[in-house]
Design an enzyme around this catalytic site. Sequence first.
Site, PDB file in Angstrom:
ATOM      1  N   ASP A   7      -9.690 -43.196-112.070  1.00 27.31           N
ATOM      2  CA  ASP A   7     -10.002 -44.599-112.321  1.00 27.31           C
ATOM      3  C   ASP A   7     -11.258 -44.648-113.182  1.00 27.31           C
ATOM      4  OD1 ASP A   7      -7.951 -44.942-110.541  1.00 27.31           O
ATOM      5  OD2 ASP A   7      -9.182 -45.812-108.944  1.00 27.31           O
ATOM      6  N   ASP A 129       1.294 -53.234-103.889  1.00 29.81           N
ATOM      7  CA  ASP A 129       0.242 -52.960-102.913  1.00 29.81           C
ATOM      8  C   ASP A 129       0.512 -53.777-101.665  1.00 29.81           C
ATOM      9  OD1 ASP A 129      -1.001 -51.418-104.915  1.00 29.81           O
ATOM     10  OD2 ASP A 129      -2.001 -53.207-105.712  1.00 29.81           O
TER      11      ASP A 129
END
Length: 244
Positions: A7, A129
């Site tokens: 990330d 998610d």
Amino acid sequence: MIIPAIDLIHGQVVRLYQGDYQQATAFTIDPLSQLLSYQAQGAKWLHLVDLDGAKHPDNRQSALLASLVSQLNCQVQVGGGVRCEQDLHTLLECGSDRVVIGSLAVQQPKLVCQWLDTYGSHAICLALDINIIDGKKSLAVAGWQQDAGIALESLMAEFLSHGLSHALVTDISRDGTMTGPNVSLYQELAEHYPSVHWQGSGGVASLEDIEAMRNSGAAGIIVGKALLEERFSVKEAIACWPNA
């Protein structure tokens, strides 16, 4: 398949705890060197997340992403804040082999289904998610800050009718916790939706976790924090779960 992940915020490798920007851990490593190391150890796919772009598309790290991808020989999937077709174009133009689409797939599924028709199922991976509450897989959006009030199962029929073949599912309660992946979740998804190549994400802390996921029916596992903390290497992970 093992899919190493990094990330990025302002060009720096970071990890968030359960998606919280206020709980970010920064790593003093060069992103390209890290990705090249993963590639050299046998990774066939890499997963990049532009957290600046996820927060606001105007801050997308397009030049960095394009530079990173251009120097890699393996395939790359990239996500972070896809809110319109131009965002999808931008990430594909950066050289991404597959674009990961999260909140928009939940909020505007018909639009994303059109993109599946236009660009092909190989070019798009949904990022779903979920919070599991009393057995219900409730979808979260906006960087996990909002409950969409939609169950995962309710989306699947529509996307499957448009050829969906790649989906990444994160059990939010496991992300960044190093408590192990939710293996039973991926077993259930693989059994109910066998045409989808499911990617697991969240909680991987050990080679034992990799071994457990190998038999889950998932097509791959995203591994981020455990690799950055050197709990095991990509080479060791692939030895547990060889790439297809």
